[in-house]
Design a protein around this motif. Structure first.
Motif, short mmCIF file in Angstrom:
data_model
loop_
_atom_site.label_atom_id
_atom_site.label_comp_id
_atom_site.label_asym_id
_atom_site.label_seq_id
_atom_site.Cartn_x
_atom_site.Cartn_y
_atom_site.Cartn_z
N ILE A 173 0.85 -1.18 0.00
CA ILE A 173 0.00 0.00 0.00
C ILE A 173 0.89 1.23 0.00
CG2 ILE A 173 -1.78 1.30 1.22
CD1 ILE A 173 -2.81 -1.28 2.35
N GLY A 174 0.71 2.07 -1.02
CA GLY A 174 1.48 3.29 -1.14
C GLY A 174 0.65 4.50 -0.75
N VAL A 175 1.29 5.44 -0.10
CA VAL A 175 0.63 6.67 0.35
C VAL A 175 1.47 7.86 -0.06
CG1 VAL A 175 -0.21 7.97 2.35
CG2 VAL A 175 -0.37 5.47 2.34
N GLY A 176 0.83 8.86 -0.62
CA GLY A 176 1.49 10.12 -0.93
C GLY A 176 0.70 11.25 -0.31
N ILE A 177 1.40 12.13 0.43
CA ILE A 177 0.74 13.23 1.12
C ILE A 177 1.54 14.51 0.87
CG2 ILE A 177 -0.05 14.15 3.34
CD1 ILE A 177 0.14 11.19 4.38
N ASN A 178 0.88 15.54 0.37
CA ASN A 178 1.52 16.84 0.23
C ASN A 178 1.56 17.51 1.60
OD1 ASN A 178 1.72 16.58 -2.57
ND2 ASN A 178 -0.26 17.55 -2.93
N VAL A 179 2.76 17.77 2.09
CA VAL A 179 2.91 18.35 3.43
C VAL A 179 3.19 19.84 3.35
CG1 VAL A 179 4.22 18.31 5.58
CG2 VAL A 179 3.63 16.17 4.43
N SER A 180 4.36 20.23 2.81
CA SER A 180 4.76 21.63 2.82
C SER A 180 4.65 22.30 1.45
CB SER A 180 6.20 21.76 3.34
OG SER A 180 7.10 21.09 2.47
N LEU A 181 3.94 21.66 0.53
CA LEU A 181 3.81 22.20 -0.82
C LEU A 181 3.24 23.61 -0.79
CD1 LEU A 181 4.58 20.56 -3.36
CD2 LEU A 181 2.16 20.31 -3.83
#
Length: 224
Positions: A169-177
């Motif tokens: 399971i892959g997760v991508g999260i924009n944090v400081s964009l």
């Protein structure tokens, strides 16, 4: 031929600290905080750059007997994929990009379809606590945050089979964009949503601990 300065490498200390607002993650610190006896997470690896953490972990699982609970984190991905093979791009160290290997062998395969949904709930719960920002889910795999008065996508989830008894399971999260870094105007990030914390180390720990909790309860319920 002129030798290339080693500091020009993306792995060099100079480049890894080139943006002080986006410090690098430490695999040693993450292992210390997440790997424990009796826990789900057994190994945490951080790489500076790769194509896709999902592809890498699926390949590693196919090569040998890779145990459940491996976490692979990338500071930057060049060929990340979302649902329907859509590309996911973001500047280095601007978000959390990671994949985990799960092996719910005792759960009927017909119930594995719950895993990406379960992960979405776990990620949203973990981020709400660690970042102090309201999160919502757009099924099946989009994480939404509110920027101004508009809900925007700040993350996504992708599940893939890994052999007969595994799921990556892959997760991508924009944090400081930042606003000028958004790939599309309707995208968002935790920072743009007013998060009280954009330190990726405690954010990742919070998300993985939440996933461990939800996954454990799902297994205890027989995958229901």
């Amino acid at each position: 031929m002129t030798p290339r300065d080693s500091s020009d490498s993306p792995d060099s200390p100079r480049n890894r600290w080139s943006d002080l607002d986006r410090p690098p993650l430490s695999s040693t610190a993450l292992r210390r905080g997440l790997v424990r006896d009796g826990g789900l997470w057994r190994q945490v690896d951080v790489v500076q750059r790769t194509g896709s953490t999902n592809s890498d972990l699926v390949a590693r699982a196919a090569e040998g007997d890779l145990a459940e609970g491996v976490v692979l984190v990338a500071e930057e991905q060049s060929a990340a994929r979302g649902r329907l093979d859509r590309q996911w791009t973001a500047p280095a160290r601007s978000g959390l990009f990671f994949s985990v290997l799960l092996r719910p062998a005792e759960i009927p395969v017909a119930r594995w379809g719950w895993l990406p949904l379960l992960t979405g709930v776990a990620v949203a719960t973990g981020l709400s606590r660690a970042a102090g920002v309201d999160t919502a889910l757009k099924w099946p795999n989009d994480l939404l945050v509110t920027v101004g008065d508009e809900e925007r996508k700040a993350g996504g989830i992708l599940a893939e089979r890994a052999g007969d008894d595994g799921v990556v399971i892959g997760v991508g999260i924009n944090v400081s964009l930042r606003a000028d870094e958004l790939p599309v105007p309707r995208a968002g990030s935790l920072a743009l949503a007013g998060a009280v914390n954009t330190d990726r180390d405690p954010l990742l720990r919070g998300v993985l601990r939440s996933l461990e909790d939800w996954y454990g309860r799902w297994r205890s319920a027989g995958g229901d």
